[in-house]
Design a protein around this motif. Structure first.
Motif, PDB file in Angstrom:
ATOM      1  N   LEU A  56       7.075  10.982   6.482  1.00  0.00           N
ATOM      2  CA  LEU A  56       6.704   9.819   5.678  1.00  0.00           C
ATOM      3  C   LEU A  56       5.472   9.158   6.272  1.00  0.00           C
ATOM      4  N   LYS A  57       5.070   8.040   5.686  1.00  0.00           N
ATOM      5  CA  LYS A  57       3.932   7.286   6.189  1.00  0.00           C
ATOM      6  C   LYS A  57       4.396   5.922   6.661  1.00  0.00           C
ATOM      7  N   LYS A  58       3.595   5.266   7.429  1.00  0.00           N
ATOM      8  CA  LYS A  58       3.908   3.914   7.872  1.00  0.00           C
ATOM      9  C   LYS A  58       3.364   2.902   6.875  1.00  0.00           C
ATOM     10  N   GLU A  59       4.076   1.760   6.803  1.00  0.00           N
ATOM     11  CA  GLU A  59       3.684   0.648   5.948  1.00  0.00           C
ATOM     12  C   GLU A  59       3.562   1.061   4.481  1.00  0.00           C
ATOM     13  N   MET A  60       4.631   1.648   3.974  1.00  0.00           N
ATOM     14  CA  MET A  60       4.679   2.082   2.586  1.00  0.00           C
ATOM     15  C   MET A  60       5.410   1.073   1.709  1.00  0.00           C
ATOM     16  N   LYS A  61       5.055   1.048   0.458  1.00  0.00           N
ATOM     17  CA  LYS A  61       5.838   0.316  -0.523  1.00  0.00           C
ATOM     18  C   LYS A  61       7.200   1.010  -0.588  1.00  0.00           C
ATOM     19  N   GLY A 108       0.777  -1.232   0.000  1.00  0.00           N
ATOM     20  CA  GLY A 108       0.000   0.000   0.000  1.00  0.00           C
ATOM     21  C   GLY A 108       0.812   1.287   0.000  1.00  0.00           C
ATOM     22  N   PRO A 109       0.096   2.396  -0.138  1.00  0.00           N
ATOM     23  CA  PRO A 109       0.733   3.716  -0.140  1.00  0.00           C
ATOM     24  C   PRO A 109       1.092   4.202   1.263  1.00  0.00           C
ATOM     25  N   GLY A 110       0.623   3.480   2.287  1.00  0.00           N
ATOM     26  CA  GLY A 110       0.948   3.849   3.658  1.00  0.00           C
ATOM     27  C   GLY A 110      -0.142   4.661   4.328  1.00  0.00           C
ATOM     28  N   THR A 111      -0.043   4.767   5.651  1.00  0.00           N
ATOM     29  CA  THR A 111      -1.031   5.512   6.431  1.00  0.00           C
ATOM     30  C   THR A 111      -0.330   6.311   7.517  1.00  0.00           C
ATOM     31  N   GLY A 112      -1.042   7.289   8.056  1.00  0.00           N
ATOM     32  CA  GLY A 112      -0.524   8.078   9.177  1.00  0.00           C
ATOM     33  C   GLY A 112       0.679   8.922   8.778  1.00  0.00           C
ATOM     34  N   GLU A 113       1.460   9.291   9.796  1.00  0.00           N
ATOM     35  CA  GLU A 113       2.639  10.127   9.553  1.00  0.00           C
ATOM     36  C   GLU A 113       3.724   9.784  10.556  1.00  0.00           C
ATOM     37  N   MET A 170       9.184   9.673  -1.831  1.00  0.00           N
ATOM     38  CA  MET A 170       8.896  10.709  -0.842  1.00  0.00           C
ATOM     39  C   MET A 170      10.186  11.326  -0.306  1.00  0.00           C
ATOM     40  N   LEU A 171      11.220  10.510  -0.160  1.00  0.00           N
ATOM     41  CA  LEU A 171      12.515  11.023   0.288  1.00  0.00           C
ATOM     42  C   LEU A 171      13.154  11.926  -0.763  1.00  0.00           C
ATOM     43  N   LEU A 172      12.821  11.705  -2.015  1.00  0.00           N
ATOM     44  CA  LEU A 172      13.380  12.509  -3.098  1.00  0.00           C
ATOM     45  C   LEU A 172      12.604  13.804  -3.322  1.00  0.00           C
ATOM     46  N   SER A 224      12.889   0.272  10.985  1.00  0.00           N
ATOM     47  CA  SER A 224      12.691   0.458  12.431  1.00  0.00           C
ATOM     48  C   SER A 224      11.525   1.402  12.720  1.00  0.00           C
ATOM     49  N   ALA A 225      11.330   2.380  11.832  1.00  0.00           N
ATOM     50  CA  ALA A 225      10.245   3.353  12.023  1.00  0.00           C
ATOM     51  C   ALA A 225       8.911   2.825  11.517  1.00  0.00           C
ATOM     52  N   GLY A 226       8.914   1.623  10.923  1.00  0.00           N
ATOM     53  CA  GLY A 226       7.675   1.036  10.418  1.00  0.00           C
ATOM     54  C   GLY A 226       7.259   1.587   9.075  1.00  0.00           C
ATOM     55  N   VAL A 227       8.178   2.260   8.386  1.00  0.00           N
ATOM     56  CA  VAL A 227       7.855   2.827   7.078  1.00  0.00           C
ATOM     57  C   VAL A 227       7.876   1.745   6.010  1.00  0.00           C
ATOM     58  N   VAL A 228       8.954   0.959   5.957  1.00  0.00           N
ATOM     59  CA  VAL A 228       9.053  -0.139   4.988  1.00  0.00           C
ATOM     60  C   VAL A 228       9.066  -1.469   5.736  1.00  0.00           C
ATOM     61  N   LYS A 229       8.734  -2.521   5.013  1.00  0.00           N
ATOM     62  CA  LYS A 229       8.661  -3.833   5.649  1.00  0.00           C
ATOM     63  C   LYS A 229      10.032  -4.431   5.865  1.00  0.00           C
ATOM     64  N   SER A 230      10.977  -4.083   4.983  1.00  0.00           N
ATOM     65  CA  SER A 230      12.339  -4.584   5.142  1.00  0.00           C
ATOM     66  C   SER A 230      13.327  -3.575   4.573  1.00  0.00           C
ATOM     67  N   ALA A 231      14.510  -3.525   5.194  1.00  0.00           N
ATOM     68  CA  ALA A 231      15.549  -2.631   4.706  1.00  0.00           C
ATOM     69  C   ALA A 231      15.966  -3.010   3.290  1.00  0.00           C
ATOM     70  N   GLN A 232      15.976  -4.318   3.007  1.00  0.00           N
ATOM     71  CA  GLN A 232      16.407  -4.776   1.691  1.00  0.00           C
ATOM     72  C   GLN A 232      15.475  -4.295   0.591  1.00  0.00           C
TER      73      GLN A 232
END
Length: 394
Positions: free
Chosen positions: A121-126, A66-71, A133-135, A91-99
């Protein structure tokens, strides 16, 4: 402070400025491994899909759909490479894995343009969405000094000094001529015959969060703030709104600065501004003056004194001829008494017509009641007294 751009680098990349794709032989082996894994899934059935979801990192990089939720605020540090950023995001719950983030960065040549700083950013983002978003500089979370609505220039200077280390006296000196700081000439005239003091920056320090540039001078910082003020006034079409009321932008700014202090709720900013206009310009109010404690208290603060409640103000403080903000000074006040925010500014140029000359806060929710006559005003004050408003403690 947001630092300079840092290139993303990768643990297995001989050229950190550019990602090199794997050789075709490696790609072929990956496809063969994928076929073997899928064949294994066919043998194991549904339980394998559970195992994949839980241990997917062993075969693929686990990623959210998903596109993520919250902030959430995530900080990119100086000299962080893609894997480190990925771990921070995980660690922040933004992505599911660092890889998953590392993979997305490898696939996007713009990934090397991520800036150091804090990002919203949002949590649980692709992972690829998180990278985009970082760019985007719009997602940079500004770290600086926040100027609240209704602060005076003295409070603003103190906050800017604390943040920048520049003495307050330098801000005072830099503000001696606001025309040199970027205030347009149209703001330096009035229609009521009074003169605009070019040495008074009050009202032009728009409430917002400002990032203080390194090595900036007091003048640089004030110019930055006035540039923001000008931009916000353009968005509000403030000058045109004032013209419809047949007053100058500066007079409307003065009214907004008073409404900011006097009205407690956004919906009362406009009606309170209208009361000010009725008193100052209609010709139907005795003395055509504002008769406000807030203007008197502003004068006290300008002179290094504390503001006072209505019952503690002396006759001399309220009516001294030496006080240009005095209780019975004719017309609109000579200058702003605070730095108003968006609601007060909008209220000042869209003030709804009314017959009212009086207003008073009547309950602890901050609601305001209005009166056309002094008798109506007194009745409203009685309501305020019943509701425990401090105005009645005299």
């Amino acid at each position: 402070m947001i630092g300079e751009m840092e290139e993303l680098k990768y643990e297995d990349n001989p050229d950190p400025g550019r990602w090199r794709h794997r050789k075709k032989e490696g790609a072929g082996r990956s496809v063969l491994a994928l076929v073997m894994v899928l064949a294994l899934f066919g043998v194991l059935g549904g339980g394998a899909w559970f195992a994949y979801d839980r241990y997917g990192g062993a075969f693929f990089a686990a990623d959210y759909d998903g596109p993520g939720t919250g902030e959430v605020i995530v900080k990119v540090e100086k000299d962080q490479f893609a894997p480190a950023i990925g771990k921070t995001l995980e660690s922040a719950g933004v992505v599911k894995s660092a890889q998953a983030f590392v993979n997305a960065a490898k696939d996007n040549p713009d990934s090397q343009n991520i800036q150091v700083g804090s990002y919203k950013l949002k949590k649980e983002m692709k992972a690829s969405d998180a990278l985009l978003m970082l760019l985007d500089r719009k997602n940079l979370a500004v770290e600086g000094v926040t100027i609240p609505e209704g602060w005076t220039k003295m409070q603003v200077f103190a906050a800017l000094s604390k943040e920048s280390g520049i003495p307050v006296k330098e801000f005072e000196a830099a503000a001696k001529d606001i025309s040199k700081l970027g205030v347009p000439a149209a703001w330096l005239v009035r229609k009521d015959g009074k003169t605009v003091d070019k040495a008074n920056i009050e009202g032009f320090l728009y409430p917002a969060t400002y990032e203080i540039p390194e090595k900036a001078t007091a003048a640089d910082i004030l110019k930055m703030m006035i540039k923001n003020f000008n931009a916000e006034m353009t968005k509000l079409n403030f000058a045109a709104g004032a013209a419809k009321l047949n007053i100058s932008p500066y007079e409307a700014l003065v009214a907004a600065s008073i409404a900011q202090v006097e009205a407690l709720l956004p919906e009362d900013m406009g009606p309170v501004a209208r009361v000010l206009y009725n008193r100052a310009y209609s010709g139907d109010f005795p003395c055509n003056c504002l008769q406000l404690d807030s203007t008197v208290n502003y004068w006290l603060r300008l002179n290094g004194k504390e503001g006072k409640s209505s019952e503690k103000l002396t006759i001399d403080e309220m009516h001294s001829e030496d006080n240009p903000y005095r209780y019975n000074a004719p017309g609109m006040t000579i200058g702003p008494i605070s730095n108003p925010g968006e609601y007060a500014l909008k209220g000042a140029i869209t003030a709804p017509k009314s017959p009212y000359f009086f207003f008073v806060t009547v309950d602890k929710k901050g609601r305001t009641a209005y009166g056309k006559t002094y008798a109506e005003h007194q009745a409203n004050i009685k309501v305020a007294c019943k509701n425990g408003i401090p105005i009645c403690n005299n």
